[in-house]
Design a protein around this motif. Structure first.
Motif, PDB file in Angstrom:
ATOM      1  N   UNK B 198       0.864  -1.397  -0.011  1.00 32.81           N
ATOM      2  CA  UNK B 198       0.126   0.164   0.014  1.00 32.81           C
ATOM      3  C   UNK B 198       0.785   1.398   0.160  1.00 32.81           C
ATOM      4  N   UNK B 199       0.169   2.243  -0.791  1.00 33.39           N
ATOM      5  CA  UNK B 199       0.904   3.587  -0.619  1.00 33.39           C
ATOM      6  C   UNK B 199      -0.134   4.630  -0.859  1.00 33.39           C
ATOM      7  N   UNK B 200      -0.712   5.496  -0.077  1.00 39.65           N
ATOM      8  CA  UNK B 200      -1.365   6.593  -0.429  1.00 39.65           C
ATOM      9  C   UNK B 200      -0.865   7.462  -1.407  1.00 39.65           C
ATOM     10  N   UNK B 201       0.415   7.678  -1.219  1.00 44.54           N
ATOM     11  CA  UNK B 201       1.146   8.299  -2.247  1.00 44.54           C
ATOM     12  C   UNK B 201       2.554   7.716  -2.303  1.00 44.54           C
ATOM     13  N   UNK B 208      -0.071   6.139  -6.742  1.00 41.81           N
ATOM     14  CA  UNK B 208      -0.492   5.500  -5.372  1.00 41.81           C
ATOM     15  C   UNK B 208      -0.237   4.043  -5.396  1.00 41.81           C
ATOM     16  N   UNK B 210      -2.175   0.040  -4.656  1.00 36.75           N
ATOM     17  CA  UNK B 210      -3.049  -0.663  -3.634  1.00 36.75           C
ATOM     18  C   UNK B 210      -2.874  -2.053  -4.177  1.00 36.75           C
ATOM     19  N   UNK B 291      -7.361  18.117  -8.672  1.00 29.60           N
ATOM     20  CA  UNK B 291      -8.671  18.073  -9.040  1.00 29.60           C
ATOM     21  C   UNK B 291      -9.251  19.682  -8.790  1.00 29.60           C
ATOM     22  N   UNK B 292     -10.330  19.663  -9.240  1.00 31.02           N
ATOM     23  CA  UNK B 292     -10.957  21.170  -8.855  1.00 31.02           C
ATOM     24  C   UNK B 292     -11.006  21.702  -7.496  1.00 31.02           C
ATOM     25  N   UNK B 297      -5.001  14.919  -5.598  1.00 30.81           N
ATOM     26  CA  UNK B 297      -4.241  14.431  -6.827  1.00 30.81           C
ATOM     27  C   UNK B 297      -4.654  13.544  -7.613  1.00 30.81           C
ATOM     28  N   UNK B 298      -4.835  13.710  -9.016  1.00 25.51           N
ATOM     29  CA  UNK B 298      -5.643  12.538  -9.770  1.00 25.51           C
ATOM     30  C   UNK B 298      -4.447  12.295 -10.635  1.00 25.51           C
ATOM     31  N   UNK B 299      -4.239  10.929 -10.780  1.00 21.69           N
ATOM     32  CA  UNK B 299      -3.164  10.510 -11.922  1.00 21.69           C
ATOM     33  C   UNK B 299      -3.799   9.922 -12.966  1.00 21.69           C
ATOM     34  N   UNK B 386      -9.258  20.834 -13.858  1.00 21.02           N
ATOM     35  CA  UNK B 386     -10.251  21.708 -13.660  1.00 21.02           C
ATOM     36  C   UNK B 386     -10.657  22.362 -15.085  1.00 21.02           C
ATOM     37  N   UNK B 389     -12.468  19.564 -16.835  1.00 28.51           N
ATOM     38  CA  UNK B 389     -14.008  19.146 -16.539  1.00 28.51           C
ATOM     39  C   UNK B 389     -14.623  20.342 -16.975  1.00 28.51           C
ATOM     40  N   UNK B 455     -15.535  12.195 -17.719  1.00 35.58           N
ATOM     41  CA  UNK B 455     -15.227  13.562 -17.114  1.00 35.58           C
ATOM     42  C   UNK B 455     -16.251  14.433 -17.257  1.00 35.58           C
ATOM     43  N   UNK B 456     -17.461  13.960 -17.366  1.00 32.34           N
ATOM     44  CA  UNK B 456     -18.681  15.102 -17.148  1.00 32.34           C
ATOM     45  C   UNK B 456     -19.229  15.005 -18.519  1.00 32.34           C
TER      46      UNK B 456
END
Lengths: 317, 902
Positions: B198-201, B208, B210, B291-292, B297-299, B386, B389, B455-456
């Motif tokens: 595991x790594x959150x970051x 990351x 999992x 992210x907005x 952080x989004x990869x 941002x 989106x 993505x919307x």
């Protein structure tokens, strides 16, 4: 081993596993579509109209070098030092603030964007006094600067120049281009991303009506004057002589996309509709019959022409 | 007195000798335990980087070497895997990997995918290896040898083990619990493992990790152990975010690199000296953005992989010296890697796209990096979610159509595999051993693209990105699936491309091994059959006639022979000579020019021919042992393929080479010396040349099929094969004392090259295919460019001689191969083993690699396919427009492992 002890250890291990599993499964990377706020920009500088800007700039735009008879390809220079040259014999380009225009902006509405690809690295900006071209070294501008978007341009660090006599806003850097005939030309550079994002600001949601409110309905092709150049216009009853057979911009002889112009009949006269081979309607057949055209009246060499923003700019009557 | 001395001295001597030997053995055991603990963590370094191809094929052959007993391989494989070193330059497709005697190299890509057994180190410790060209033990082997993991429940020692790990790699924490019953009196054994990483970051920003690994095994033995039947199942689902390779300019930008201002965007090794000071705490990763909300952080590149495997294995000890091992394995691999994609005239969302970097935005013409551009690019160095989106949201309302401007797609490379092996191993007498085996395999690989996140946006229209531009006025051509034209796809729908590759393979081998007092020799032969075809699920608009349905079947029959002789000079010295000759069928992965859209295969599709030999001297003295070898490998008729956007043609192309010859040769040595008691020294090193030895045929195919293929030679003769340094060495000092174990290693690499890109060596079509023709073309363009360019702009200002000099320099610079810098790193390890009462034990390992925190080590990268070609001539002004992309080694790297066994 003591069975109780063993049981305890197993219990601890079990909890370790459960904790790990919970930890990992809780950290799900799911991203919901966020609500995106409309852009907002409040200018603290003083507004001038596009027409005022042109009037202000005209006497400060000089030709690229002394051999140029007029300033039709010139750019903003310091009137006191037009005899300063760089190593390529070009006169020094400066920003608005360098010539004393400080703390000023223009505000307008985008009337032409690059959604279809027919307009490229440019935005057409118009206010109630006229229109001007913003030249930018970026693509996909329509994502944020759609037709109907209100835009504020902070002028201080930018520059103005002319191309075939039509005003353009760019940045105070000279850049070299090589024409298709191989000639080397220097001129005002398109805004780099740095200049564009620092000086050009969107404000509020785009609203196509804001652009349509500015458009002029024309019944004849006007003379090429600054008040009509690069503005949004509408012709209500036009035809295309090659409609039904030709396409807007067929591939060139080398199989690559090429720019092409077709004639549009307005009353007794015709005007060129120039279309880039990279636009998404380049291969569409030109319509037949009477049409209403809402498009940009742009400058090409010394003449006016029609620049369609998207294929939807032509509506059959 | 004298008498006592005569007794004491030999006694003392033997005690010392014994303790020295004992200490050495213990130390070796601990070290090897530790290496096994750490080995997959090292191979996971590769996991975190790069694009999907490198990701799947990336794991290094060195992982295999960790399990070897060979003094060279075990040392070098472990110490240098971080440098992407491949012993003898052997790619991982030339090493066989077996699980319980069942072969598991991918039929599609040739390699063994280590992530399928990731995170379960406790059950992957029992491996038998067969090094390089040595005699077969369980399979015929290959250039890089073979390894077989014994994962049968009965093979594990009884007990429970808990392992906790901390590291600062792509994962940070690891927990592993395993329990083995050992064989009970009724002949049953059970084994289970559960683990997680595991790594959150991770250590690289925006990544990351999992992972949850499971393993369950049961074995039943009967008839006094004559028969064993075992069932083993495991899996290691993982979701992890990746790190990007970036342009040097982007790295420099992020790190205030002074030499950034030198204006040389291409490889400039002089620039590298400052990177160490200038790389900040993190290595730049262009794949993520905020992210907005400004916090998350989004990869954009997330790999989701799950490989459940089931192995059924039967071992029949027919008689004392005869054993038949039969096994059947099933493996499903769900592998997907997401990517941010853009459509319609949306701008490229990658922040390190060359047009956003200062060298480009400063304007055409002069390579004039402006401070302003630099500042801007630095503040826009991560993905603008941002903006993305917002673009889709506005497009839903105001766009010409509501089809997505941006979306995240997942490129899926799934496979269903079945593998059957049966191997007989018997001794005819004390001298002669016979091994033979058969193998049958089948794989269905599924390759497709899925909408993972709109993505919307409301939907995506499944047409080709460039179709409208390249084929104006033809609504059919732009369709990705003519059977479902103008299809609107939403999340979960397949779009773009979709095809299966069906592969069937079989092989049989036999080997005789003779072992006499002074002489030992073996000879073996193998025959393999490979057959594959493509089965398209979409009718592509650019290739309507050869994209849908079952394609042509390609079948290859390949023989292989192998032999070796060992001359035992005495008990301490031996000399051996081994050789192999084989042909190898092309991998389906490389066989098709544009498999996503068409059934067309690369020209000259045929088996490659490989000849290899090595000569070894092996010595074993009480204090020193080792091996010195020379090796030679010749590859003929190799093919390869790279894909890129071709500026000259203005479209995406696939560039294949065929009939490529390659030669790898060199010397290698590994020596271990026990200085005194627990103190020992080790050295392993090799010098090699990995060279292209001819001018292969090249074929450029347009992905959009708009024009005919372009054929022409690719002038890479004399270039080095990239992917592994050619010269490596590691020197270690280790000390073992009272179950403490210390080791320091200094590692060095040199002569590390990037693989040459083809287009850079084959502009349009080179008639004779030699590099001189290409140089002349660049040179002529450069003369024209430099001659009248003012001196202030780096030109000759009209001076002919200066122009010639500048053109010469530009030509050299353009055509030369990219050579990475030499590098030295240091590693430290400390371990302690504590034996507790009741048979329990605790072991603690701390391993610090790159302890000097050397951050300027480039471990690899790739030259870009794009070339500066404009209006049918070299664009000399922008000759460095598309410089190579690089990977960097991580700085200081800690691996702390605590294991408790009870």
């Amino acid at each position: 081993m003591n069975p109780n002890l063993k049981f305890n250890i197993m219990k601890k291990i079990f909890f370790l596993i459960v904790i790990t599993a919970v930890f990992i499964s809780c950290d799900k990377r799911e991203y919901k579509v966020p609500a995106v706020d409309a852009p907002m920009y409040v200018a603290t500088s003083e507004r001038m109209t596009i027409s005022e800007l042109k009037t202000y700039a005209e006497p400060k735009i000089f030709g690229r070098n002394p051999t140029e008879a007029n300033n039709n390809f010139g750019y903003l220079q310091n009137p006191d030092s037009t005899n300063v040259y760089d190593e390529n014999d070009n006169r020094k380009i400066v920003s608005f603030s360098d010539v004393g225009l400080v703390n000023k902006h223009i505000k307008g509405v985008v009337v032409g964007d690059d959604e279809s690809g027919n307009i490229y690295k440019q935005l057409y900006l118009q206010d109630e006094t006229g229109a001007i071209l913003l030249t930018v070294n970026l693509t996909g501008l329509f994502a944020t600067y759609r037709v109907g978007q209100e835009v504020i341009v902070e002028l201080d660090n930018l520059c103005i120049g002319k191309y075939y006599g039509a005003y353009q806003i760019g940045c105070p850097i000279l850049s070299k281009s090589i024409s298709s005939s191989g000639a080397t030309n220097y001129g005002m550079s398109r805004m780099t991303p740095y200049y564009f994002y620092n000086c050009v600001h969107a404000n509020g949601e785009p609203d196509v009506n804001k652009a349509n409110d500015l458009l002029e309905v024309l019944t004849a092709i006007p003379a090429s004057t600054e008040s009509v150049r690069n503005t949004l216009v509408r012709f209500k009853n036009v035809t295309f002589p090659n409609g039904g057979t030709n396409v807007f911009a067929p591939l060139g002889a080398d199989g690559k996309p090429a720019t092409n112009s077709v004639k549009m009949q307005v009353g007794t006269k015709t005007i060129d509709v120039r279309t880039s081979g990279y636009s998404n309607f380049a291969g569409d057949t030109i319509p037949t019959g009477s049409c209403t055209v809402t498009a940009i009246l742009s400058q090409y060499f010394d003449n006016l022409q029609i620049t369609l923003r998207t294929r939807k700019d032509i509506v059959k009557n | 007195m004298y008498k006592r001395l005569t007794l004491i001295l030999p006694a003392a001597f033997f005690t010392l000798m014994f303790s020295a030997i004992y200490a050495q053995e213990e130390s070796e055991n601990i070290r090897s335990e530790f290496q096994k603990e750490n080995s997959f963590a090292l191979s996971a370094i590769d996991e975190s980087t790069s694009d999907e191809d490198a990701d799947i094929a990336g794991q290094n052959f060195s992982t295999l070497a960790t399990f070897s007993n060979d003094p060279y391989l075990s040392e070098i494989g472990y110490q240098l895997s971080g440098f992407r070193f491949s012993p003898r330059g052997i790619k991982n497709i030339y090493a066989q990997t077996f699980l319980n005697g069942i072969e598991f190299n991918s039929l599609m890509r040739g390699n063994f995918n280590y992530s399928m057994i990731g995170g379960m180190n406790d059950v992957t410790r029992n491996a038998t290896t067969q090094d390089f060209l040595q005699a077969s033990l369980f399979g015929f082997g290959d250039l890089g040898g073979a390894q077989n993991y014994d994962m049968r429940a009965g093979s594990y020692a009884r007990g429970t083990k808990v392992t906790l790990t901390y590291t600062n790699r792509n994962y940070k924490e690891r927990l592993m619990v395993s329990h083995n019953t050992g064989l009970n009196r009724k002949g049953w054994a059970f084994s289970a493992l559960l683990g997680g990483r595991y790594a959150y970051e991770g250590s690289v920003a925006g990544t990351f990790y999992h992972n949850l690994a499971y393993f369950f095994g049961v074995e039943k033995q009967w008839a006094n152990g004559k028969h064993s039947l075992s069932l083993t199942t495991f899996g290691s689902p993982v979701q992890r975010a990746q790190q990007a390779a970036s342009l040097q300019e982007a790295y420099d930008l992020m790190n205030e690199h002074n030499s950034f201002w030198t204006g040389d965007g291409r490889v400039n090794s002089d620039n590298l000296s400052n990177i160490q000071d200038l790389l900040g705490d993190d290595i730049y990763n262009s794949y993520w953005g905020y992210m907005p909300d400004g916090k998350t952080k989004r990869n954009q590149r997330v790999v989701t992989s799950f490989d459940p495997t089931v192995l059924l294995s039967h071992v029949w000890k027919i008689k004392r010296d005869a054993k038949l091992t039969t096994g059947f394995g099933i493996h499903y691999n769900r592998y997907g890697s997401t990517t941010l994609d853009w459509y319609k005239n949306a701008s490229d969302p990658r922040p390190d796209y060359y047009r956003y970097l200062p060298s480009y935005t400063a304007g055409w013409g002069d390579v004039n990096y402006s401070r302003d551009g630099y500042e801007w690019a630095k503040n826009h160095s991560q993905i603008d979610w941002t903006g993305i989106y917002a673009a889709n949201a506005q497009n839903n309302i105001y766009g010409e159509t509501a089809s997505a401007m941006y979306l995240i797609g997942e490129r899926r490379n799934d496979a269903f595999e079945m593998s059957f092996n049966s191997t007989l191993d018997m001794k005819f007498n004390e001298e002669i051993t016979f091994v033979a085996g058969v193998n049958a395999r089948r794989t269905t690989a599924k390759t497709f693209y899925v909408v993972a996140d709109l993505l919307g946006a409301e939907y995506h229209l499944d047409v080709d990105k460039y179709g409208e531009r390249d084929f104006p006025g033809n609504p059919d051509v732009k369709q990705n699936d003519l059977n479902n034209p103008d299809r609107k796809v939403i999340e979960g729908d397949i779009f773009g491309y979709n095809y299966n590759t069906d592969i069937t393979a079989g092989s049989a081998f036999a080997q005789m091994h003779h072992n006499y007092k002074f002489l030992e020799f073996f000879y073996a032969a193998k025959v393999s059959v490979n057959s594959f075809f493509r089965d398209g699920k979409m009718r592509n608009g650019r290739n309507p006639t050869n994209s849908y349905g079952k394609g042509e079947v390609h079948t290859f029959v390949d023989p292989a022979v192998k032999a070796g002789v060992v001359y035992k000079i005495n008990g301490r010295n031996l000399i051996s000579l081994n050789g192999m000759f084989k042909t190898q069928a092309p991998l389906p992965y490389n066989a098709y020019t544009a498999p996503r859209v068409s059934d067309e295969v690369v020209p000259n599709l045929k088996s490659e021919i490989i000849g290899a030999a090595d000569l070894n001297y092996v010595f074993t003295f009480p204090k020193v042992n080792g091996r010195i070898s020379g090796y030679y490998t010749e590859y003929l008729n190799k093919s390869n393929k790279i894909s890129y956007y071709n500026d000259a043609y203005g479209t995406f192309v696939h560039h294949s080479i065929s009939n490529a010859n390659q030669r790898n040769y060199g010397v290698e040595a590994g020596v271990k010396y026990s200085v005194w008691k627990g103190l020992s020294l080790s050295f392993a090193g090799s010098w090699s040349q990995f060279l292209y030895t001819n001018t292969p045929d090249g074929t450029i195919r347009y992905e959009n099929n708009k024009a005919d293929d372009v054929s022409g030679k690719v002038a890479i003769e004399g270039f080095h094969v990239g992917g592994s340094p050619e010269m490596v060495g590691t020197f270690g000092v280790s000390y073992f004392w009272k179950y403490w174990w210390f080791e320091i290693n200094v590692n060095g690499i040199a002569n590390n090259y990037l693989d040459p890109s083809y287009i850079q060596r084959s502009v349009n079509v080179l008639p004779n295919g030699n590099v001189e023709d290409l140089q002349e073309k660049v040179y002529n363009a450069a003369i024209t460019y430099y001659k009248d360019l003012p001196v202030a702009h780096g030109g000759a200002g009209g001076d002919e001689a200066t122009a010639e000099y500048l053109a010469y320099k530009a030509t050299q610079d353009y055509t030369k191969q990219v050579k990475l810098d030499n590098a030295v790193t240091m590693d430290i390890s400390v371990s302690k083993m504590i034996y507790l009462k009741g048979g329990k034990s605790l072991n603690i390992n701390l391993n610090i690699t790159n302890v000097l925190n050397n951050r300027k080590v480039r471990t690899g990268g790739y030259e870009q396919g794009r070339i500066p070609y404009y209006r049918d001539e070299f664009d000399i002004a922008n000759i460095n427009k598309f410089p190579a992309k690089y990977y960097y080694m991580q700085g200081i790297n800690v691996f702390l492992n605590i294991g408790f066994r009870f």
